[in-house]
Design a protein around this motif. Structure first.
Motif, mmCIF file in Angstrom:
data_model
loop_
_atom_site.group_PDB
_atom_site.id
_atom_site.type_symbol
_atom_site.label_atom_id
_atom_site.label_comp_id
_atom_site.label_asym_id
_atom_site.label_seq_id
_atom_site.Cartn_x
_atom_site.Cartn_y
_atom_site.Cartn_z
ATOM 1 N N LEU A 132 0.826 -1.202 0.000
ATOM 2 C CA LEU A 132 0.000 0.000 0.000
ATOM 3 C C LEU A 132 0.864 1.257 0.000
ATOM 4 O O LEU A 132 0.585 2.218 -0.732
ATOM 5 C CB LEU A 132 -0.938 -0.017 1.200
ATOM 6 C CG LEU A 132 -1.980 1.081 1.304
ATOM 7 C CD1 LEU A 132 -2.943 1.007 0.128
ATOM 8 C CD2 LEU A 132 -2.746 0.957 2.604
ATOM 9 N N ALA A 133 1.930 1.253 0.796
ATOM 10 C CA ALA A 133 2.822 2.411 0.835
ATOM 11 C C ALA A 133 3.526 2.614 -0.504
ATOM 12 O O ALA A 133 3.648 3.754 -0.992
ATOM 13 C CB ALA A 133 3.851 2.235 1.952
ATOM 14 N N PHE A 151 2.494 1.570 -3.550
ATOM 15 C CA PHE A 151 1.526 2.010 -4.548
ATOM 16 C C PHE A 151 1.126 3.462 -4.338
ATOM 17 O O PHE A 151 1.003 4.222 -5.299
ATOM 18 C CB PHE A 151 0.276 1.126 -4.528
ATOM 19 C CG PHE A 151 0.338 -0.025 -5.472
ATOM 20 C CD1 PHE A 151 0.215 0.164 -6.830
ATOM 21 C CD2 PHE A 151 0.521 -1.306 -5.006
ATOM 22 C CE1 PHE A 151 0.275 -0.902 -7.709
ATOM 23 C CE2 PHE A 151 0.587 -2.378 -5.866
ATOM 24 C CZ PHE A 151 0.460 -2.171 -7.227
ATOM 25 N N THR A 152 0.907 3.863 -3.097
ATOM 26 C CA THR A 152 0.542 5.247 -2.813
ATOM 27 C C THR A 152 1.655 6.203 -3.236
ATOM 28 O O THR A 152 1.401 7.215 -3.886
ATOM 29 C CB THR A 152 0.227 5.430 -1.317
ATOM 30 O OG1 THR A 152 -0.805 4.512 -0.946
ATOM 31 C CG2 THR A 152 -0.225 6.843 -1.020
ATOM 32 N N GLY A 153 2.885 5.852 -2.883
ATOM 33 C CA GLY A 153 4.016 6.689 -3.275
ATOM 34 C C GLY A 153 4.183 6.778 -4.781
ATOM 35 O O GLY A 153 4.445 7.857 -5.329
ATOM 36 N N ILE A 166 1.856 6.377 -7.095
ATOM 37 C CA ILE A 166 0.761 7.137 -7.707
ATOM 38 C C ILE A 166 0.928 8.632 -7.448
ATOM 39 O O ILE A 166 0.684 9.452 -8.337
ATOM 40 C CB ILE A 166 -0.603 6.607 -7.225
ATOM 41 C CG1 ILE A 166 -0.857 5.244 -7.878
ATOM 42 C CG2 ILE A 166 -1.730 7.573 -7.557
ATOM 43 C CD1 ILE A 166 -2.124 4.567 -7.466
ATOM 44 N N VAL A 167 1.375 8.999 -6.266
ATOM 45 C CA VAL A 167 1.653 10.413 -5.986
ATOM 46 C C VAL A 167 2.761 10.909 -6.907
ATOM 47 O O VAL A 167 2.667 12.017 -7.471
ATOM 48 C CB VAL A 167 2.018 10.611 -4.495
ATOM 49 C CG1 VAL A 167 2.607 11.980 -4.251
ATOM 50 C CG2 VAL A 167 0.798 10.386 -3.621
ATOM 51 N N MET A 187 -5.460 3.887 -10.045
ATOM 52 C CA MET A 187 -6.192 4.048 -8.791
ATOM 53 C C MET A 187 -6.994 2.810 -8.382
ATOM 54 O O MET A 187 -7.052 2.495 -7.195
ATOM 55 C CB MET A 187 -7.113 5.274 -8.870
ATOM 56 C CG MET A 187 -6.364 6.590 -8.861
ATOM 57 S SD MET A 187 -5.466 6.875 -7.349
ATOM 58 C CE MET A 187 -6.800 7.234 -6.251
ATOM 59 N N LEU A 204 -4.860 0.532 -6.335
ATOM 60 C CA LEU A 204 -4.656 1.079 -4.997
ATOM 61 C C LEU A 204 -5.879 0.838 -4.113
ATOM 62 O O LEU A 204 -5.754 0.467 -2.940
ATOM 63 C CB LEU A 204 -4.347 2.577 -5.076
ATOM 64 C CG LEU A 204 -4.103 3.288 -3.760
ATOM 65 C CD1 LEU A 204 -2.813 2.796 -3.129
ATOM 66 C CD2 LEU A 204 -4.060 4.781 -3.969
ATOM 67 N N LYS A 227 -5.928 -1.429 -0.677
ATOM 68 C CA LYS A 227 -6.407 -0.827 0.570
ATOM 69 C C LYS A 227 -7.555 -1.640 1.161
ATOM 70 O O LYS A 227 -7.619 -1.861 2.375
ATOM 71 C CB LYS A 227 -6.856 0.608 0.316
ATOM 72 C CG LYS A 227 -7.255 1.362 1.565
ATOM 73 C CD LYS A 227 -7.523 2.808 1.236
ATOM 74 C CE LYS A 227 -7.883 3.691 2.373
ATOM 75 N NZ LYS A 227 -8.320 3.197 3.585
#
Length: 94
Positions: A25-26, A28-30, A32-33, A59, A62, A66
């Motif tokens: 999750l971390a 993928f979030t990083g 995508i940002v 998205m 992600l 999540k």
């Protein structure tokens, strides 16, 4: 991930899966940002292109990661609450 699969796993395996999903999750979030930041730069310098929409297309992945993380976390919390509610008679036996 189905609830049936999570119920069959041991608590140790759930903790391992939770750690793995948290790292995923971390990451993928990083990413995508970072893709959003790069796409903003690309739009300002080169104009709009299909590559600009790439973060939007990623998205759903992600969201699935999540949701899986939340399901595993919910199962772990349910097991912890169940263990606290269950009486432990072994400490009363001498």
């Amino acid at each position: 991930m189905r609830d049936i699969e999570l119920r069959r796993l041991s608590t140790d395996n759930l903790y391992k899966r939770r750690v793995t999903l948290k790292k995923t999750l971390a990451i993928f979030t990083g990413s995508i940002v970072l893709m959003f930041a790069v796409s903003i730069v690309m739009v300002t310098k080169h104009g709009f292109s299909v590559i600009t929409l790439l973060p939007v297309f990623c998205m759903p992945i992600l969201i699935l990661v999540k949701k899986n993380f939340e399901n595993v976390d919910t199962e772990i919390r349910a097991r912890i609450e169940h263990d606290f509610k269950r009486p432990h008679f072994s400490r009363f036996i001498y």
